[in-house]
Design a protein around this motif. Structure first.
Motif, PDB file in Angstrom:
ATOM      1  N   TYR A 210      -6.708  -1.321 -11.499  1.00 53.59           N
ATOM      2  CA  TYR A 210      -5.324  -1.236 -11.962  1.00 53.59           C
ATOM      3  C   TYR A 210      -5.189  -2.272 -13.080  1.00 53.59           C
ATOM      4  CZ  TYR A 210      -3.904   1.298  -7.663  1.00 53.59           C
ATOM      5  OH  TYR A 210      -3.772   2.212  -6.638  1.00 53.59           O
ATOM      6  N   THR A 245      -6.247  -7.963  -8.519  1.00 49.33           N
ATOM      7  CA  THR A 245      -5.751  -7.097  -7.450  1.00 49.33           C
ATOM      8  C   THR A 245      -6.401  -7.366  -6.104  1.00 49.33           C
ATOM      9  OG1 THR A 245      -7.377  -5.415  -8.097  1.00 49.33           O
ATOM     10  CG2 THR A 245      -5.186  -5.245  -9.064  1.00 49.33           C
ATOM     11  N   ARG A 248      -4.734  -9.242  -3.077  1.00 46.64           N
ATOM     12  CA  ARG A 248      -3.302  -9.309  -3.367  1.00 46.64           C
ATOM     13  C   ARG A 248      -2.613  -8.008  -2.994  1.00 46.64           C
ATOM     14  NH1 ARG A 248       1.202 -11.332  -5.428  1.00 46.64           N
ATOM     15  NH2 ARG A 248       0.403 -13.423  -5.719  1.00 46.64           N
ATOM     16  N   LEU A 249      -3.242  -6.885  -3.238  1.00 48.90           N
ATOM     17  CA  LEU A 249      -2.628  -5.594  -2.929  1.00 48.90           C
ATOM     18  C   LEU A 249      -3.035  -5.073  -1.553  1.00 48.90           C
ATOM     19  CD1 LEU A 249      -2.861  -3.764  -6.361  1.00 48.90           C
ATOM     20  CD2 LEU A 249      -1.001  -5.148  -5.421  1.00 48.90           C
ATOM     21  N   VAL A 254      -7.569  -2.635  -4.542  1.00 46.89           N
ATOM     22  CA  VAL A 254      -7.358  -1.279  -5.032  1.00 46.89           C
ATOM     23  C   VAL A 254      -8.320  -0.301  -4.366  1.00 46.89           C
ATOM     24  CG1 VAL A 254      -7.538   0.217  -7.060  1.00 46.89           C
ATOM     25  CG2 VAL A 254      -6.391  -1.997  -7.241  1.00 46.89           C
ATOM     26  N   TYR A 329       0.954  -8.403   3.829  1.00 44.42           N
ATOM     27  CA  TYR A 329       1.005  -7.354   2.804  1.00 44.42           C
ATOM     28  C   TYR A 329       2.179  -6.404   3.036  1.00 44.42           C
ATOM     29  CZ  TYR A 329      -3.577  -9.173   1.638  1.00 44.42           C
ATOM     30  OH  TYR A 329      -4.612 -10.003   1.273  1.00 44.42           O
ATOM     31  N   ASP A 333       5.196  -5.776   0.251  1.00 40.31           N
ATOM     32  CA  ASP A 333       5.601  -4.462  -0.232  1.00 40.31           C
ATOM     33  C   ASP A 333       7.100  -4.252  -0.062  1.00 40.31           C
ATOM     34  OD1 ASP A 333       4.788  -1.961  -1.423  1.00 40.31           O
ATOM     35  OD2 ASP A 333       5.257  -1.025   0.500  1.00 40.31           O
ATOM     36  N   ARG A 358       4.850  -0.657 -10.400  1.00 41.51           N
ATOM     37  CA  ARG A 358       4.748  -1.631  -9.311  1.00 41.51           C
ATOM     38  C   ARG A 358       3.855  -1.075  -8.214  1.00 41.51           C
ATOM     39  NH1 ARG A 358       6.249  -2.468  -4.178  1.00 41.51           N
ATOM     40  NH2 ARG A 358       7.348  -0.476  -4.114  1.00 41.51           N
ATOM     41  N   VAL A 359       3.012  -1.944  -7.682  1.00 39.16           N
ATOM     42  CA  VAL A 359       2.280  -1.677  -6.454  1.00 39.16           C
ATOM     43  C   VAL A 359       2.339  -2.961  -5.634  1.00 39.16           C
ATOM     44  CG1 VAL A 359       0.075  -1.086  -5.389  1.00 39.16           C
ATOM     45  CG2 VAL A 359       0.720  -0.032  -7.565  1.00 39.16           C
ATOM     46  N   GLY A 360       2.897  -2.887  -4.446  1.00 35.44           N
ATOM     47  CA  GLY A 360       2.997  -4.079  -3.614  1.00 35.44           C
ATOM     48  C   GLY A 360       3.726  -5.195  -4.328  1.00 35.44           C
ATOM     49  N   SER A 361       3.050  -6.334  -4.490  1.00 36.75           N
ATOM     50  CA  SER A 361       3.682  -7.524  -5.063  1.00 36.75           C
ATOM     51  C   SER A 361       3.416  -7.692  -6.549  1.00 36.75           C
ATOM     52  CB  SER A 361       3.181  -8.767  -4.323  1.00 36.75           C
ATOM     53  OG  SER A 361       1.771  -8.868  -4.428  1.00 36.75           O
TER      54      SER A 361
END
Length: 433
Positions: A210, A245, A248-249, A254, A329, A333, A358-361
């Motif tokens: 990402y 990522t 973090r995600l 990812v 997580y 989100d 946006r994905v998650g944070s």
């Protein structure tokens, strides 16, 4: 444009006398928004305080590592305790083994992992390893994806989709750049064409899965799967750059969200708890090519140092939903969705063309009605409007990334009240523009 306090201005003037540009990393110079940076004295939770005493809600979090917020007690206490026994040994320590086990447990594609000291080291080493394993020289990367400042990867797109890259910095020899092919992201036809012509010469594809260094760009459905199948068909390796990522995600980054298995992965940021760190890992047969077992050399005096490893482990344990702790997580989100809803509401109410990825944070607001699929789309947004928003928010105590080409980060220290206050400030600033 807001004016920094007198001590920040004095420090920046002094810094420019002894540090190139007055900064130790270029984006800190605020060149993309004009003006001068402020200097930070301390930070706690979701807030930072500058040397003149002004406080800001922070949406950078040291560019991603501070996922628990600034100076979380669990991390600072760990650093304090571990430092009593030494900060670096240059000899193996138990924390690096525990961190390696944590990474391999959380990321299914990683069977073995090597620690290093930065994301740049991780990607540079992964590229060298891919070349050594495949006995090929060419690398494919994507325009707008940043993988650190090593010579092979600091390369810009050439004049066409099938041209080799060109140096993106003075000091990078053209011969280095010729071994790197730069393609547009999210363009299956360009990928197919280059592999049809040169597939047997390509050691690896490296990609920010990402992309988060040109805003926050998401892959089209099936695009990452195409990268994987293309590499498999041509005997090339797929390298996921998950420095931003990773962890973090989600536990597996990812690749966990997309249910994909790259051959190699690069990490950093979160696994150091705010201290300098990097890591790369993947298939055991590939990783076993590294010295001392194999012929691919890589080393680092401070790699796996006890402070960074212990701090990172303390942070990961707070995120992972084990030992009776909630899954961090899930909470991130929830916060991300809350913030996104608020931002969309403001933009729609004011009739401002926008896109929010946006994905998650992780998030990015673009001032455009174009679909954002690559760096060209990012560059065609209303950059002047972004600058005005940045300075207006900074004046009111909200610190967004000082560039329209950077991603924003939330932390577990942010609250819904922080986010609502930020949305209100953004609304007020846009009203006055």
């Amino acid at each position: 444009m807001t004016e920094n306090g007198p001590l920040s201005r004095k420090l920046f003037a002094a810094a420019k006398e002894v540090i190139p540009g007055g900064v130790n990393s270029p984006v800190r110079a605020f060149r993309n928004v004009g003006g001068e940076p402020f200097f930070v004295r301390k930070a706690k939770g979701s807030r930072i305080e500058d040397v003149d005493g002004k406080t800001y809600i922070d949406y950078i979090g040291s560019w991603g590592p501070n996922i628990l917020g600034h100076a979380p007690t669990v991390v600072t206490n760990t650093i304090h305790e571990v430092a009593k026994s030494g900060v670096s040994f240059g000899i193996p320590n138990p924390f690096e083994v525990e961190m390696a086990r944590k990474v391999t447990d959380w990321v299914p594609s990683v069977q073995k992992v090597r620690m290093c000291n930065s994301g740049t080291e991780a990607t540079m080493s992964a590229i060298r390893l891919a070349r050594g394993f495949t006995k090929r020289d060419l690398i494919v990367k994507f325009d707008g994806c940043y993988h650190g400042h090593s010579d092979s990867l600091l390369v810009a797109a050439g004049s066409g989709a099938l041209t080799h890259g060109e140096p993106d910095s003075a000091g990078v020899p053209s011969d280095f750049a010729r071994n790197t092919i730069v393609l547009p992201y999210n363009d299956p036809e360009a990928l197919e064409a280059v592999f049809k012509e040169k597939g047997e010469l390509i050691a690896a594809i490296i990609v920010e899965s990402y992309p988060a260094n040109a805003g926050f760009v998401l892959p089209k459905p099936g695009y990452l799967d195409l990268l994987k199948s293309t590499c498999e068909a041509h005997g090339s390796l797929l390298i996921f750059d998950e420095v931003m990522t990773g962890f973090r995600l989600g536990k597996a980054g990812v690749q966990g969200l997309e249910n994909l298995t790259p051959d190699l992965s690069c990490f950093g940021k979160v696994i150091g708890g705010g201290l300098p760190v990097g890591a790369f890992g993947g298939r055991a047969d590939v990783m076993d090519m590294l010295a001392p077992d194999g012929p691919v050399y890589q080393a680092g005096t401070l790699s796996g140092n006890p402070l960074a490893m212990a701090a990172g482990l303390a942070q990961l344990k707070q995120l992972g939903g084990t030992d009776g702790l909630p899954n961090g997580y899930d909470r991130l989100d929830v916060l991300g969705a809350h913030f996104e809803k608020g931002l969309r509401g403001v933009m729609e109410a004011r009739g401002i063309p926008h896109r929010i990825n946006r994905v998650g944070s992780m998030f990015c607001l673009f001032f455009t009605d174009r679909e954002i699929v690559n760096v060209d789309d990012v560059m065609k947004q209303d950059l002047e409007l972004f600058k005005k928003l940045f300075w207006g928010c900074l004046d009111k105590g909200i610190y967004l990334a000082p560039s329209p080409y950077e991603t924003g980060f939330l932390s577990l220290a942010h609250t819904e009240a922080d986010l609502d206050d930020t949305v209100q400030v953004i609304d007020e600033v846009l009203k006055d523009i």
